[in-house]
Design a protein around this motif. Structure first.
Motif, PDB file in Angstrom:
ATOM      1  N   ASP A 145       0.870  -1.177   0.000  1.00 32.91           N
ATOM      2  CA  ASP A 145       0.000   0.000   0.000  1.00 32.91           C
ATOM      3  C   ASP A 145       0.903   1.222   0.000  1.00 32.91           C
ATOM      4  N   LEU A 146       0.925   1.959  -1.114  1.00 34.13           N
ATOM      5  CA  LEU A 146       1.815   3.101  -1.284  1.00 34.13           C
ATOM      6  C   LEU A 146       0.985   4.338  -1.613  1.00 34.13           C
ATOM      7  N   SER A 147       1.369   5.486  -1.029  1.00 29.79           N
ATOM      8  CA  SER A 147       0.629   6.710  -1.304  1.00 29.79           C
ATOM      9  C   SER A 147       1.499   7.919  -1.021  1.00 29.79           C
ATOM     10  N   GLY A 148       1.066   9.068  -1.563  1.00 30.26           N
ATOM     11  CA  GLY A 148       1.775  10.312  -1.318  1.00 30.26           C
ATOM     12  C   GLY A 148       1.631  11.284  -2.470  1.00 30.26           C
ATOM     13  N   PRO A 149       2.331  12.428  -2.395  1.00 29.05           N
ATOM     14  CA  PRO A 149       2.260  13.434  -3.453  1.00 29.05           C
ATOM     15  C   PRO A 149       3.230  13.106  -4.595  1.00 29.05           C
ATOM     16  N   LEU A 150       2.876  13.590  -5.784  1.00 33.89           N
ATOM     17  CA  LEU A 150       3.735  13.435  -6.963  1.00 33.89           C
ATOM     18  C   LEU A 150       4.384  14.752  -7.376  1.00 33.89           C
ATOM     19  N   ASN A 151       4.031  15.849  -6.702  1.00 36.62           N
ATOM     20  CA  ASN A 151       4.670  17.140  -6.997  1.00 36.62           C
ATOM     21  C   ASN A 151       4.840  17.917  -5.704  1.00 36.62           C
ATOM     22  N   PRO A 152       5.728  18.904  -5.673  1.00 35.02           N
ATOM     23  CA  PRO A 152       5.984  19.634  -4.424  1.00 35.02           C
ATOM     24  C   PRO A 152       4.762  20.356  -3.886  1.00 35.02           C
ATOM     25  N   GLU A 153       3.864  20.786  -4.764  1.00 41.61           N
ATOM     26  CA  GLU A 153       2.682  21.523  -4.317  1.00 41.61           C
ATOM     27  C   GLU A 153       1.618  20.615  -3.722  1.00 41.61           C
ATOM     28  N   ARG A 154       1.790  19.304  -3.831  1.00 45.84           N
ATOM     29  CA  ARG A 154       0.843  18.315  -3.330  1.00 45.84           C
ATOM     30  C   ARG A 154      -0.553  18.477  -3.955  1.00 45.84           C
ATOM     31  N   THR A 155      -0.577  18.887  -5.192  1.00 52.73           N
ATOM     32  CA  THR A 155      -1.842  18.954  -5.924  1.00 52.73           C
ATOM     33  C   THR A 155      -2.076  17.678  -6.726  1.00 52.73           C
ATOM     34  N   LEU A 156      -1.075  16.832  -6.823  1.00 50.24           N
ATOM     35  CA  LEU A 156      -1.200  15.569  -7.543  1.00 50.24           C
ATOM     36  C   LEU A 156      -0.795  14.445  -6.592  1.00 50.24           C
ATOM     37  N   LEU A 157      -1.766  13.622  -6.206  1.00 55.12           N
ATOM     38  CA  LEU A 157      -1.555  12.565  -5.231  1.00 55.12           C
ATOM     39  C   LEU A 157      -1.846  11.212  -5.867  1.00 55.12           C
ATOM     40  N   TYR A 158      -1.219  10.179  -5.310  1.00 50.13           N
ATOM     41  CA  TYR A 158      -1.469   8.839  -5.840  1.00 50.13           C
ATOM     42  C   TYR A 158      -1.664   7.856  -4.690  1.00 50.13           C
ATOM     43  N   ARG A 159      -2.234   6.711  -5.031  1.00 52.29           N
ATOM     44  CA  ARG A 159      -2.268   5.566  -4.117  1.00 52.29           C
ATOM     45  C   ARG A 159      -2.238   4.295  -4.955  1.00 52.29           C
ATOM     46  N   LEU A 160      -1.480   3.323  -4.492  1.00 51.68           N
ATOM     47  CA  LEU A 160      -1.352   2.051  -5.197  1.00 51.68           C
ATOM     48  C   LEU A 160      -1.485   0.918  -4.185  1.00 51.68           C
TER      49      LEU A 160
END
Length: 848
Positions: free
Chosen positions: A349-364
């Protein structure tokens, strides 16, 4: 002209006595696009500001304070299950920026008050403290070296309200932080990066205060005039749940309805009525596959008719499987479960932001499972599941989530045991009456989106879409009739390929407004759905088997093209639903829920038929004192019928009507909740055999269920959690022309109860060590609708021991500790599902 956000910053700066330098103002204007909406914040022209997220009257317990390093500085988190109800009052005094949190109190898990302090965390900031200012107020103080810190305020949809406190010292003057606190130490930061102070509301533990299933809005459970129970994430972890049936045994009135080995589906009965559909994230999940629990955040169970929001569902209720969503902060979890019958199940279970502004988040989430089924088949469970989710905050008003799921599984196909006389055949519980290589396989893909856009402060538009395609195949030697004199069981070869497609589109408009002193939350929605099923039944006679002395593989299994197609189903069903709901707050302690839905159903099969239905719901909640809610409700449901009349037309839809009254209570500072409900449901237009032509049916049947249910969940003492239930259910056939009038509905016990409790040591060298105990009782019940055999009652005992410390979690669960033989579910004389024997299951997980 300065815009709204510049006005907010200028007012805050003026109130703090900082002044606004041109360069600073330009910097604020440059970065203002990265700051989320704070429309909740009201700024009266006084020396202080009141920031109210929602009014509270009780004392909210803040049970922990965490200081976590971030790429910006230090994030201070106040943890409480009531975070969304905190009030904040901020002001400046000399070199201090002060935040008071009324109606709240710091309290360690041990029950002791404490103070959090961080000395010189970054340049320009002398100290941050969090302490009990008085018996009813928490005070957060940020002290600057020479003047009050510069402060910006913005909200986060995932974390709560954030205070960004900028350093006033040059980077070269950055001191090393020193700390004196009761919580884990922080790491130092450099430069003029800000500190983030986050006030959050966590829902860890056994008590979840809010749910969305009952209203399609986030509503406190105490304000819903219907029984709704939640199995939260912590229960799923503590019980090491792999299948949903293991979790739902904690909820009153819910029984597994169809043998899991034989169907590879999650089908349950609620309040006596078998459900034709489950929900997943509020979408109808018509395929009802075995849901992947590793991807679940929680399970919500709405008792009673849910057609007003979800259309075509049975009157007993609806089960909503809520999946995990992307997180704003990095999160990584790896685990493995292993146990009896060859079970091996690694998860990620992985998650977090994909850019410094944290406007793009993911979860896998990804899972592989091998083994774990106790019956004596040659086929092992092999299951692969992966689910990536991407969340994009397009701007401060718009949020888009993209979802995908892939499932590939192959598992044993097993009809279970068989009825013998008035009971169940006296044969070993692991004996197979199919062939040992009978199996079920499925490949399924799901893709969808969720779009939310705030049209204004009080008006939100939501659009959601999901498409599912599934190819599955059932291959078995299915049971026929039993000669009880010889023990010979006739069988049929069955090879059944199924192609399933489902399209779902939901569009909602949510508005909040007032008419005088009366507040409204209005929900208007339009749902569209199309489902297609293509099923070919390849069936032929197979060798019989003796249930007392079985011999397998007497003839080779035929290939699919060697079996005749007995019949085929090619149907398409289209649904259109339009609904309106109003949640009315008349006074603080009197609330109404009003709603109605119109559905149009178009069924295309051997014949075409259209059906329509109007389903209302009316409910009232009265709270004589803050912890107690008294409620009453009336609701209806509908379910299209698949039976055929002698003229070839389909039956009119089944209709359901429920009356329910109950009381909900919150105790021990809202850490423990109780729901007591009484109800009566009547289901009409049930298909029964046409006496003039037994190949067809007529809609004269009626079934009725009435009962009392009790559910308790939460924390009794720090570290001591409980979830328990009791149900008394009287479900019977009240009208029929085929001799079943007065019969009890199958697989529904008069009495059922459950208790699961855990205790975790809170202090000392063994802190994190815990123990769990579970008792699950199910009374005797009828094995089929004809009531010609019974299934015995049983009491199953579970236990666990676990250890959680820092990032490591270890657990060992013992299921069916005393190796009791019991029947989990029964539907017909040839589908009697035995429960698993004594099972040991261990897990190791690492989170960081």
């Amino acid at each position: 002209m300065i815009n709204q956000w510049q006005q907010v910053v200028l007012i805050i700066s003026a109130l703090l006595g900082l002044g606004v330098q041109p360069v600073w103002a330009q910097t604020v204007e440059k970065n203002i696009s990265n700051i989320s909406s704070i429309r909740e914040i009201k700024l009266p022209l006084t020396t202080a500001q009141m920031l109210v997220q929602s009014p509270v009257s009780e004392i909210v317990q803040v049970t922990d304070v965490k200081a976590n390093p971030t790429n910006k500085g230090v994030e201070v988190i106040l943890q409480t299950s009531k975070g969304q109800e905190l009030q904040l009052v901020n002001r400046s005094a000399g070199d201090n920026f002060i935040v008071d949190v009324p109606n709240a109190q710091l309290r360690l898990p041990s029950g002791e008050a404490f103070t959090f302090r961080s000395d010189k965390p970054i340049a320009g900031i002398t100290q941050i403290t969090v302490t009990n200012f008085n018996a009813n107020t928490i005070r957060v103080t940020v002290t600057g070296e020479t003047l009050a810190p510069q402060v910006e305020l913005y909200d986060s949809p995932n974390e709560g309200l954030i205070f960004s406190v900028a350093s006033t010292a040059p980077r070269a003057q950055q001191p090393q932080p020193q700390q004196n606190q009761t919580q884990p130490s922080q790491s130092s930061t450099s430069g003029d990066e800000p500190i983030e102070l986050v006030v959050t509301g966590e829902q860890d533990g056994y008590n979840v205060p809010d749910a969305s299933t009952a209203t399609r809005t986030d509503t406190p459970l105490r304000d819903i005039p219907q029984s709704i129970q939640v199995v939260p994430q912590q229960v799923l972890k503590d019980q090491q749940v792999i299948q949903a049936s293991e979790a739902l045994r904690n909820v009153s009135g819910v029984q597994q309805s169809i043998p899991s080995g034989g169907s590879a589906e999650d089908i349950f009965s609620i309040r006596g009525f078998e459900q034709n559909v489950n929900l997943r994230d509020g979408f109808r999940d018509v395929d009802q596959k075995l849901v992947e629990t590793a991807n679940l955040e929680r399970i919500e169970v709405l008792k009673g008719p849910a057609s007003v929001l979800y259309g075509n569902v049975d009157p007993g209720g609806a089960i909503n499987f809520v999946t995990k969503q992307p997180l704003r902060d990095p999160f990584y979890s790896f685990g493995v479960q292993a146990g009896s019958f060859g079970l091996v199940r690694p998860t990620a279970d992985l998650s977090g932001p994909l850019n410094p502004e944290r406007t793009l988040l993911y979860r896998l989430n990804a899972v592989y499972q091998h083994g774990g089924y106790f019956r004596d088949l040659d086929q092992e469970i092999e299951r692969y599941f992966v689910s990536p989710v991407l969340n994009w905050k397009i701007d401060e008003h718009t949020n888009l989530t993209l979802e995908f799921e892939h499932l590939d599984e192959k598992r044993p196909l097993d009809d279970g045991l068989i009825a013998f006389g008035r009971g169940v055949a006296n044969i070993p519980f692991d004996r197979i009456l199919n062939e040992r290589d009978d199996n079920f396989s499925r490949t399924q893909d799901t893709v969808g989106y969720r779009l939310e856009h705030n049209l204004s402060e009080d008006l939100k538009l939501r659009s959601r879409f999901r498409f599912t395609v599934s190819d599955s195949r059932y291959r078995s030697a299915s049971a026929g009739s039993l000669n009880e004199q010889t023990g010979e069981l006739s069988r049929n070869w069955a090879d059944i390929p199924v192609n399933f497609k489902n399209y779902l589109l939901q569009n909602d408009l949510i508005g909040k407004f007032s008419t005088g002193r009366v507040k409204h939350t209005l929900l208007f929605g339009v749902d569209l759905e199309r489902t297609t099923n293509n099923i070919n039944y390849h069936v032929d006679a197979a060798p019989s088997i003796n249930i007392f002395n079985p011999i397998y593989g007497t003839v080779p299994r035929p290939y699919q093209d060697q079996l005749p197609v007995v019949y085929a189903i090619n149907n398409q069903t289209n649904f259109l639903g339009i609904f309106l709901q109003d949640q009315v707050t008349v006074t603080d302690n009197l609330k109404l829920l009003l709603g109605g839905r119109f559905d149009l159903v178009d069924q295309k099969s051997t014949s075409d038929q259209q059906d329509d239905a109007f389903t209302p719901r009316v409910g009232i909640v009265y709270q004589p004192i803050q912890p107690i809610s008294l409620y009453a409700s009336f609701s209806k449901s509908f379910q299209p019928n698949s039976g055929t009349l002698v003229d070839g037309s389909l039956l009119p839809a089944e209709r359901g009507t429920q009356y329910e009254v109950g009381v909900k209570g919150e105790f021990l500072n809202n850490k423990l909740t109780l729901t007591l409900a009484a109800y009566e449901i009547t289901k009409s237009n049930v298909a029964t055999t046409d006496p003039n032509n037994t190949n067809f049916v007529i809609p004269v049947g009626e079934q009725r269920s009435r009962g009392i249910e009790l559910d308790i969940a939460g924390e009794i003492l720090p570290g001591w959690n409980i979830i328990a239930s009791y149900a008394n259910t009287d479900a019977k056939v009240t009208k029929s022309n085929d001799g079943q009038q007065g019969n009890q509905l199958y697989n529904v016990p008069y009495n059922a109860a459950s208790l699961w409790t855990t205790y975790e040591l809170q202090t000392g060298s063994l802190q994190g060590l815990g123990f769990g105990l579970g008792l699950f009782y199910v009374g005797d019940r009828q094995g089929d609708l004809a009531n010609d055999f019974k299934v015995d009652s049983y009491l199953r005992t579970d236990a666990s021991v676990f250890y959680r410390r820092n990032k490591l979690s270890l657990g060992l669960n013992f299921k069916n500790l005393f190796n009791v033989d019991y029947i989990e579910a029964s539907r017909t004389r040839t589908t009697v599902n035995p429960g698993a024997p004594f099972t040991v299951q261990g897990t190791v997980s690492w989170e960081f």
